[in-house]
Design a protein around this motif. Structure first.
Motif, PDB file in Angstrom:
ATOM      1  N   PRO A  13       0.838  -1.199   0.000  1.00 16.05           N
ATOM      2  CA  PRO A  13       0.000   0.000   0.000  1.00 16.05           C
ATOM      3  C   PRO A  13       0.873   1.249   0.000  1.00 16.05           C
ATOM      4  O   PRO A  13       1.830   1.349   0.751  1.00 16.05           O
ATOM      5  N   LEU A  14       0.548   2.165  -0.852  1.00 12.72           N
ATOM      6  CA  LEU A  14       1.274   3.433  -0.953  1.00 12.72           C
ATOM      7  C   LEU A  14       0.260   4.545  -0.749  1.00 12.72           C
ATOM      8  O   LEU A  14      -0.774   4.568  -1.410  1.00 12.72           O
ATOM      9  N   VAL A  15       0.539   5.408   0.176  1.00 15.13           N
ATOM     10  CA  VAL A  15      -0.347   6.547   0.392  1.00 15.13           C
ATOM     11  C   VAL A  15       0.203   7.702  -0.426  1.00 15.13           C
ATOM     12  O   VAL A  15       1.387   8.026  -0.350  1.00 15.13           O
ATOM     13  N   ARG A  16      -0.685   8.299  -1.214  1.00 13.49           N
ATOM     14  CA  ARG A  16      -0.257   9.397  -2.069  1.00 13.49           C
ATOM     15  C   ARG A  16      -1.413  10.386  -2.182  1.00 13.49           C
ATOM     16  O   ARG A  16      -2.534  10.001  -2.488  1.00 13.49           O
ATOM     17  N   TRP A  17      -1.111  11.624  -1.928  1.00 11.68           N
ATOM     18  CA  TRP A  17      -2.100  12.680  -2.077  1.00 11.68           C
ATOM     19  C   TRP A  17      -2.111  13.125  -3.531  1.00 11.68           C
ATOM     20  O   TRP A  17      -1.101  13.024  -4.235  1.00 11.68           O
ATOM     21  N   GLU A  18      -3.213  13.670  -3.974  1.00 16.19           N
ATOM     22  CA  GLU A  18      -3.304  14.211  -5.327  1.00 16.19           C
ATOM     23  C   GLU A  18      -2.309  15.368  -5.457  1.00 16.19           C
ATOM     24  O   GLU A  18      -2.281  16.260  -4.606  1.00 16.19           O
ATOM     25  N   PRO A  19      -1.475  15.366  -6.489  1.00 13.31           N
ATOM     26  CA  PRO A  19      -0.533  16.491  -6.665  1.00 13.31           C
ATOM     27  C   PRO A  19      -1.294  17.795  -6.882  1.00 13.31           C
ATOM     28  O   PRO A  19      -2.393  17.810  -7.428  1.00 13.31           O
ATOM     29  N   ARG A  20      -0.687  18.873  -6.442  1.00 13.43           N
ATOM     30  CA  ARG A  20      -1.273  20.199  -6.635  1.00 13.43           C
ATOM     31  C   ARG A  20      -0.382  20.985  -7.597  1.00 13.43           C
ATOM     32  O   ARG A  20       0.827  20.958  -7.477  1.00 13.43           O
ATOM     33  N   VAL A  21      -1.009  21.690  -8.511  1.00  9.69           N
ATOM     34  CA  VAL A  21      -0.296  22.488  -9.506  1.00  9.69           C
ATOM     35  C   VAL A  21      -0.535  23.965  -9.180  1.00  9.69           C
ATOM     36  O   VAL A  21      -1.676  24.391  -9.013  1.00  9.69           O
ATOM     37  N   TYR A  22       0.566  24.703  -9.088  1.00 13.69           N
ATOM     38  CA  TYR A  22       0.506  26.127  -8.746  1.00 13.69           C
ATOM     39  C   TYR A  22       1.135  26.950  -9.860  1.00 13.69           C
ATOM     40  O   TYR A  22       2.170  26.554 -10.411  1.00 13.69           O
ATOM     41  N   PRO A  23       0.562  28.118 -10.151  1.00 15.54           N
ATOM     42  CA  PRO A  23       1.267  29.048 -11.039  1.00 15.54           C
ATOM     43  C   PRO A  23       2.601  29.436 -10.393  1.00 15.54           C
ATOM     44  O   PRO A  23       2.714  29.492  -9.169  1.00 15.54           O
ATOM     45  N   GLY A  24       3.599  29.704 -11.207  1.00 15.12           N
ATOM     46  CA  GLY A  24       4.938  30.017 -10.708  1.00 15.12           C
ATOM     47  C   GLY A  24       5.070  31.440 -10.210  1.00 15.12           C
ATOM     48  O   GLY A  24       5.704  32.272 -10.852  1.00 15.12           O
ATOM     49  N   SER A  25       4.468  31.719  -9.077  1.00 12.93           N
ATOM     50  CA  SER A  25       4.524  33.047  -8.476  1.00 12.93           C
ATOM     51  C   SER A  25       4.869  32.914  -7.003  1.00 12.93           C
ATOM     52  O   SER A  25       4.218  32.150  -6.274  1.00 12.93           O
ATOM     53  N   LEU A  26       5.859  33.688  -6.553  1.00 18.02           N
ATOM     54  CA  LEU A  26       6.235  33.645  -5.138  1.00 18.02           C
ATOM     55  C   LEU A  26       5.078  34.029  -4.221  1.00 18.02           C
ATOM     56  O   LEU A  26       5.037  33.618  -3.067  1.00 18.02           O
ATOM     57  N   ALA A  27       4.135  34.786  -4.729  1.00 16.51           N
ATOM     58  CA  ALA A  27       2.982  35.197  -3.928  1.00 16.51           C
ATOM     59  C   ALA A  27       2.140  33.999  -3.485  1.00 16.51           C
ATOM     60  O   ALA A  27       1.334  34.117  -2.564  1.00 16.51           O
ATOM     61  N   LEU A  28       2.334  32.846  -4.105  1.00 18.77           N
ATOM     62  CA  LEU A  28       1.541  31.655  -3.772  1.00 18.77           C
ATOM     63  C   LEU A  28       2.210  30.750  -2.742  1.00 18.77           C
ATOM     64  O   LEU A  28       1.666  29.700  -2.395  1.00 18.77           O
ATOM     65  N   ALA A  29       3.352  31.144  -2.212  1.00 18.99           N
ATOM     66  CA  ALA A  29       4.034  30.310  -1.219  1.00 18.99           C
ATOM     67  C   ALA A  29       3.154  30.087   0.010  1.00 18.99           C
ATOM     68  O   ALA A  29       3.143  28.987   0.581  1.00 18.99           O
ATOM     69  N   GLY A  30       2.396  31.075   0.417  1.00 20.86           N
ATOM     70  CA  GLY A  30       1.482  30.916   1.546  1.00 20.86           C
ATOM     71  C   GLY A  30       0.405  29.889   1.265  1.00 20.86           C
ATOM     72  O   GLY A  30       0.018  29.110   2.146  1.00 20.86           O
ATOM     73  N   ARG A  31      -0.096  29.855   0.037  1.00 21.54           N
ATOM     74  CA  ARG A  31      -1.093  28.854  -0.346  1.00 21.54           C
ATOM     75  C   ARG A  31      -0.486  27.449  -0.294  1.00 21.54           C
ATOM     76  O   ARG A  31      -1.136  26.510   0.140  1.00 21.54           O
ATOM     77  N   VAL A  32       0.755  27.316  -0.729  1.00 18.92           N
ATOM     78  CA  VAL A  32       1.437  26.018  -0.667  1.00 18.92           C
ATOM     79  C   VAL A  32       1.492  25.549   0.788  1.00 18.92           C
ATOM     80  O   VAL A  32       1.148  24.405   1.107  1.00 18.92           O
ATOM     81  N   ARG A  33       1.920  26.430   1.686  1.00 21.12           N
ATOM     82  CA  ARG A  33       1.993  26.072   3.109  1.00 21.12           C
ATOM     83  C   ARG A  33       0.617  25.689   3.658  1.00 21.12           C
ATOM     84  O   ARG A  33       0.471  24.720   4.399  1.00 21.12           O
ATOM     85  N   SER A  34      -0.400  26.444   3.274  1.00 18.47           N
ATOM     86  CA  SER A  34      -1.755  26.167   3.735  1.00 18.47           C
ATOM     87  C   SER A  34      -2.241  24.802   3.261  1.00 18.47           C
ATOM     88  O   SER A  34      -2.861  24.046   4.015  1.00 18.47           O
ATOM     89  N   HIS A  35      -1.965  24.478   2.004  1.00 17.06           N
ATOM     90  CA  HIS A  35      -2.386  23.183   1.472  1.00 17.06           C
ATOM     91  C   HIS A  35      -1.646  22.034   2.156  1.00 17.06           C
ATOM     92  O   HIS A  35      -2.243  20.991   2.432  1.00 17.06           O
TER      93      HIS A  35
END
Length: 169
Positions: A13-35
């Protein structure tokens, strides 16, 4: 008469979350942390904090140092449990850079004054191990790099109900 073949290994068994795709903007680093925080709900808070920090650092590196930061660029972040005692963070960039991730060679006095280039040092300090591999293994393809970091995990602290897939070994 031939000897009986040993039974093949059962699926792991392998646990894997669905990958998330983000636009390449530093402003989205907070969203990455939140996710990351949301995806790791129920895991030990210290582990979640470490993974959030490393995800933010690797995301920023992808945006700043690769084609992911160009208009239309993207960064893919994913989480998995490749083993019962290991959590893996993987960040995939858009490629097109001759540089590969490494901790800079600085002497002790320089580390106290440098304002950048500490991200991979943090990842190295917080993770069990880290590394990188090409998205496509071909000498002429530079389609991106997957930078991964593994974190120690007590199997008894893994919350129930995670998104499991079955990987054949």
């Amino acid at each position: 008469m031939t000897a009986a073949q040993p039974p093949s290994a059962p699926p792991v068994p392998l646990v894997r979350w669905e990958p998330r795709v983000y636009p390449g903007s530093l402003a989205l680093a907070g969203r990455v942390r939140s996710h990351v925080c949301r995806d790791l709900d129920g895991f030990p808070s210290g582990l979640v904090d470490d993974v959030q920090l490393c995800a933010s650092e690797l995301f920023a590196n992808a945006v700043v140092h690769t084609a992911s930061g160009a208009p239309g660029g993207e960064v893919v972040c994913s989480l998995s449990l490749p083993a019962p005692d290991r959590l893996r963070l993987a960040v995939t960039d858009g490629g097109l850079t001759p540089h590969r991730p490494r901790i800079p060679d600085l002497d002790c006095t320089e580390w106290f004054t440098v304002e950048r280039h500490r991200g991979l040092l943090l990842v190295s300090a917080l993770a069990l191990d880290w590394g990188h591999r090409p998205v496509v293994s071909h000498p002429r393809a530079n389609l991106g790099l997957v930078v991964w970091a593994d974190f120690a995990l007590d199997p008894a602290q893994v919350p129930p109900g995670l998104p499991a897939f079955v990987a054949r070994t």
